[in-house]
Design an enzyme around this catalytic site. Structure first.
Site, PDB file in Angstrom:
ATOM      1  CE1 TYR A 152      -2.937  -3.128   0.654  1.00 28.24           C
ATOM      2  CE2 TYR A 152      -3.269  -2.419   2.911  1.00 28.24           C
ATOM      3  CZ  TYR A 152      -3.516  -3.312   1.890  1.00 28.24           C
ATOM      4  OH  TYR A 152      -4.345  -4.375   2.129  1.00 28.24           O
ATOM      5  CB  SER A 191      -3.086 -12.665   2.403  1.00 31.16           C
ATOM      6  OG  SER A 191      -4.076 -11.920   1.753  1.00 31.16           O
TER       7      SER A 191
END
Length: 311
Positions: A60, A158
């Site tokens: 991010y 993930s």
């Protein structure tokens, strides 16, 4: 605000069931024109209102979300109560981004994240995406070493499919799986959710509100110029049909005196192995508003009804 905390799977971590996904905090590569001070205010609003689970990632920004989240935590002085989750796996090779789950890369990723977050431990570190080469038990084994050293408190993966997850969890070290799941994307119910429930692994859904579609804020005239413009959920007849489903939830929400997203988020918390949610936000009011989910008590009939609408 005092909130009853829950344990995240078998991790030992205690968190408010409503967390904050921080990809709009410094995630300049995800959202254009982000204001960093506004992003930091989102994190402050979360912490001020009893939200203690913050979910960020190296990619991010890249890097910037971790740095900004770290700055806010630093200014508070203590982080004893904060459950800090981050993720790593992306490696930049010149202009190219590859996925790397090698033990050496993951260990370096954790060190780098610790520096950006200005802390000496990470509560939950995820392998963000699987690579094609590294045996998954080996990758998780590297994180287990870091856990034994106290650098991370728990281990997550993930975007792993069932086969990858089983391999990663060969020694029972995986505490959390983060994966795509919402009322429009229910594939996880077929394989991942039964396995996580059986193994005591906590399942954290991302895109829980389907990029705002399940928040009930769009109508047939809404147009999109971001990633939603290419998402099949937002196209033509499918979009209209999806809006009709959301309207059925709106009727239920109105009858309870709550809003659509609170019904939807409350429904997820009735699922086996879903302990916590990490809805994102771009405005402070959204952060605080998400907490209303905790006041929603769904009857078994309402749970079934929502299940049926989105079958």
């Amino acid at each position: 605000m005092k909130v009853a905390k829950v344990q995240i799977g078998k991790s030992g971590l205690q968190a408010n069931p409503i967390g904050l996904g921080t990809n709009a905090v410094g995630g300049h590569n995800i959202y254009p024109n982000l204001n960093e001070e506004t992003g930091k205010d989102l994190v402050r609003a979360a912490l001020d209102n009893g939200i203690n689970l913050l979910d960020t990632a190296y990619i991010y920004g890249p890097e910037r979300s971790e740095e900004l989240v770290g700055q806010v935590i630093k200014e508070r002085g203590s982080r004893d109560d904060i459950v800090l989750a981050t993720k790593g796996a992306h490696e930049f090779k010149g202009e190219e981004v590859i996925l790397n789950n090698s033990p050496a890369f993951l260990k370096q990723s954790v060190e780098n994240s610790l520096n950006r977050l200005q802390t000496d431990y990470i509560d939950l570190f995820y392998i963000h995406f699987p690579d094609e080469d590294t045996p998954k038990a080996e990758a998780v084994g590297a994180l287990k070493e870091l856990k034994d050293q106290g650098k991370i408190k728990s281990i997550g993966v993930s975007n792993f499919n069932l086969e990858q997850l089983k391999e990663a969890n060969k020694d029972g070290y995986v505490d959390v799986l983060q994966s795509h799941y919402n009322l429009f994307h229910r594939e996880a119910e077929e394989d991942l959710l039964p396995y996580t429930a059986e193994q005591g692994i906590s399942f954290v859904p991302y895109f829980p509100l389907a990029s705002g579609l399940l928040a009930g804020k769009y109508d047939e005239n809404t147009t999109f110029d971001d990633i939603r413009a290419k998402d099949p959920l937002f196209q033509g007849e499918a979009f209209k049909e999806n809006l009709r489903k959301v309207d059925q939830v709106r009727e239920m929400a109105n009858a309870k005196g709550v809003e659509v997203p609170h019904m939807v988020l409350a429904w997820y918390l009735t699922r086996d192995s879903i302990d916590v949610l990490i809805p994102g936000a771009k405005r402070q009011e959204q952060v605080v508003d998400n907490l209303k989910t905790l006041d929603v008590k769904l009857t078994s009939e309402e749970v079934q009804r929502i299940d049926q609408i989105f079958k």
